[in-house]
Structure formats: C-alpha cells, structure tokens
Design an enzyme around this catalytic site. Structure first.
Site, short mmCIF file in Angstrom:
data_model
loop_
_atom_site.label_atom_id
_atom_site.label_comp_id
_atom_site.label_asym_id
_atom_site.label_seq_id
_atom_site.Cartn_x
_atom_site.Cartn_y
_atom_site.Cartn_z
N PRO A 1 0.84 -1.20 0.00
CA PRO A 1 0.00 0.00 0.00
C PRO A 1 0.88 1.25 0.00
O PRO A 1 1.83 1.33 0.79
CB PRO A 1 -0.76 -0.12 1.34
CG PRO A 1 0.05 -1.02 2.20
CD PRO A 1 0.82 -1.92 1.28
N CYS B 1 2.82 3.11 9.63
CA CYS B 1 3.03 4.43 9.05
C CYS B 1 3.44 5.43 10.12
O CYS B 1 2.77 5.56 11.14
CB CYS B 1 1.74 4.88 8.36
SG CYS B 1 1.93 6.49 7.60
N GLY C 1 10.21 -4.44 2.52
CA GLY C 1 11.26 -3.46 2.80
C GLY C 1 12.52 -3.74 2.00
O GLY C 1 13.19 -4.74 2.22
N GLY C 2 12.79 -2.87 1.01
CA GLY C 2 14.08 -2.92 0.31
C GLY C 2 14.22 -4.04 -0.71
O GLY C 2 15.32 -4.25 -1.22
N ARG D 1 8.31 0.34 -3.51
CA ARG D 1 8.90 1.28 -4.46
C ARG D 1 9.42 0.62 -5.73
O ARG D 1 9.28 1.17 -6.82
CB ARG D 1 10.01 2.09 -3.76
CG ARG D 1 9.43 3.07 -2.77
CD ARG D 1 10.47 3.57 -1.79
NE ARG D 1 10.88 2.52 -0.86
CZ ARG D 1 11.71 2.72 0.15
NH1 ARG D 1 12.25 3.90 0.34
NH2 ARG D 1 12.03 1.72 0.97
#
Ligand SMILES: Cc1cc2nc3c(=O)[nH]c(=O)nc-3n(C[C@H](O)[C@H](O)[C@H](O)COP(=O)(O)O)c2cc1C
Length: 329
Positions: free
Chosen positions: A13, A96, A208-209, A230
């Site tokens: 998200p 968040c 993550g990453g 991302r």
C-alpha cells in the site's frame, strides 16, 4: 484464513501511488499479485465520499483495502463498509510514521499497543467474513524488536488475523521524516525469518528494500510472501515476471509495449468520464526503465499528459520514443 500462496507476492500500500488507476495498470501485468489500496482512515470511510475513496474495478482483484485507525468499533464499522464494497481483505496499518498518523495514535504508534491491535483485529474479524491482516514494523524508537514484534505477532495471531506483513525495519518516530523512515532505520530480514519460525501457523510476508524478483524468490525460502513497494512502482515492468517466475503461470502480456496497448481501453473509458490523462499515466513513467528512449517517454508524458484535453495520442507519441528493437535484443 489466507494461504501462504495468497500472499506469496504483493504490491505494498502506498499513499498517493497505489490508487485505482495504478492498481488496474499493475493488474494488467500480473494476475497473481495481491494488490493494496492506499491507506484510508476510519474517519474517511465513515464520513467521507465513499464512492471516490473506495471505488475500484473488479478487474483489480484480488485487491485489499488498508485501513488506518485504532478504535475497534470504528474499524469494525469501516471493515463492514469495505467488505460491502467487495474488497478481498482488510489490512490494518501499524507501520506508518507520519505526524498526521501519530496525532491520531495509529499507524506505527500501535507497535507500542499490541493488545489494542489484537482488539482491533478481533473486532474486525467479528464484523466481516473476509480475511483481516496487519502490516507492521519490527518496532519503534527504543523498543527491542524481538519483544515488540513478537508481542505484535502473538496478539494478532491470538485475535485470529489471517496474515502478517512485516516492514523489516523500525520506525523512528522522533526526528525522521516519513520518507527517511523508509530508508534510514536498518533492515533486519533474519529477524523476520526467526519470527516465521516461531509463528508457523500465520502466513507472514516480508517487506522493505526488495528490489528484484530474484531477491523476492530467495526470501521465499524463509517467509511465505514478499511485498514490494517502491521497486514495483518505479519499475512496473517487473510485474510481467511475477506470474511466470513466482507462480509458474504464463505472463498475461509479453512486453511493456503490450501493457500500454492493454491499458488503452481503460484510459479511454476514464477519459470519457472526465479523468485527466496524467492522473493515470503518472503510474507508467518507469515502464520502459532501462530501454533506449525511456527518458524521452517519461519527459513527453510528464509535460504533455498534464495539458488540458490531453488524450491517447499523447501516450502513443510518448511510446514512439521507445525502441522495441532494444527489447528483442
Ligand atoms: C509514497 C509511499 C507511500 C506509502 N504509503 C503507505 C501507506 O499508505 N500504508 C502503508 O502501510 N505503507 C505505506 N508506505 C510504505 C510501503 O508500503 C512499504 O512498507 C515501504 O515503502 C517499504 O517497502 P519498499 O522498500 O519495497 O518500498 C508508503 C511508501 C511510499 C514510498
């Protein structure tokens, strides 16, 4: 209960990014990835313009809605509304770190209140028949991750959560911006591998990453799922490899060029309803990453798609900058 296969690969998200246009575009390239909405707060779900906030196209399925909140009753009410909209899963945001979220005492702050998170999950589970899941960090500030994350996993498992998504770094609530909180606190994948070993019954995905599908596949030896944020957004062409490489299914489309072609009917229908071209094409800027002409494609879209009355010709002209020959090479 979700099965490990249900969460094997997902797109995270992301506020302002994973809107309905983005998700539709992603879905063209993978039938198997689980897709997540931007976070929607309980206040917005209960009092806001629901059709605008929660509307989506059935083609996006399986699509999960992410809720932000910490009041069990408000979450239960919101979950019911979202289930009625047809979402496949409710995911609670416990990761968040933004100020807005902290002042509402939800998001990453909830890492300090695992019992409350358990109550929230139990309330939502009692309200809806669809799966309820949680996305969290490994801790916040000076918390000891082995205590904070284990307490969270214990609480949500006991409450009947259907899966846990772990962004494998802390959030530092003092002194870091939300953006820095996605990069600065160090990642700890082995901690999440240990968590999976200690909580074998609940499906656990790591986030993550993760930059490539190869990396995602390697992690799947230790956890049930890989969630990419991302990398999937900036290089959406990567999604073309998800079905064949992670699920053994044929790719729905053969190339990024086919992805553009497949997006046209959707764009045309939304343009006719008054949606601006740029609101949809902004999610495609990285589609041709690495190919000759990719920069000209991006630049053309960035400058032309925002203009009043911009239509499909703008996208066709942008694609014409990219060389299909390079893809075949
Ligand atoms: C622009 C942006 C918006 C984000 N919004 C949310 C959000 O609404 N809810 C959430 O749980 N995480 C949000 N995140 C965090 C991502 O879901 C993910 O946990 C984080 O980016 C780490 O994964 P990655 O390294 O694969 O990007 C956001 C990340 C970005 C870059």
């Amino acid at each position: 209960m979700l099965t490990p296969a249900d969460i094997r690969f997902s797109v995270a998200p992301m506020m302002d990014w994973t809107d309905r246009h983005c998700r539709f575009f992603h879905r063209l390239m993978t039938r198997r990835a689980r897709l997540y909405t931007e976070m929607v707060t309980t206040g917005a779900v209960i009092h806001g313009d629901r059709a605008r906030l929660l509307g989506f196209d059935a083609f996006e399925h399986p699509v999960a809605v992410q809720l932000g909140g910490s009041d069990p009753d408000a979450l239960a009410r919101s979950a019911r509304i979202c289930a009625d909209f047809g979402y496949a899963e409710i995911n609670l945001n416990c990761g968040c770190p933004s100020d807005r979220v902290q002042s509402g005492a939800f998001g990453a702050c909830l890492m300090r209140q695992p019992a409350l998170v358990g109550d929230c999950v139990a309330a939502m589970k009692a309200a809806v028949a669809i799966p309820v899941t949680v996305k969290c960090r490994i801790g916040v500030d000076d918390q000891e991750p082995r205590e904070a994350l284990w307490a969270m996993a214990e609480a949500v498992t006991r409450a009947g959560a259907d899966a846990l998504f772990v962004h494998a770094r802390k959030a530092w609530l003092e002194g870091l911006s939300p953006k820095e909180n996605r990069d600065v606190p160090p990642l700890d994948y082995p901690l999440v591998f240990d968590l999976k070993r200690d909580f074998p019954t609940i499906p656990i995905a790591l986030n993550g990453g993760i930059a490539t599908l190869d990396e995602a596949e390697r992690l799947l030896a230790h956890v049930d799922g890989a969630m990419l944020g991302r990398a999937a957004y900036h290089d959406p062409g990567l999604l073309l490899g998800v079905d064949p490489h992670l699920f053994g299914d044929p790719a729905p489309l053969a190339s990024p060029f086919e992805a553009v072609e497949a997006y046209y009917p959707y764009l045309e229908a939304r343009l006719a309803e008054g949606t601006r071209l740029a609101d949809m094409t902004r999610h495609m800027l990285g589609l041709f990453a690495g190919l000759p002409g990719a920069r000209a494609f991006r630049r053309h879209l960035a400058t032309e798609a925002v203009k009043r009355g911009a239509g499909l010709t703008v996208l066709r002209d942008a694609v014409a900058h990219v060389s299909p020959a390079a893809l075949a090479a």
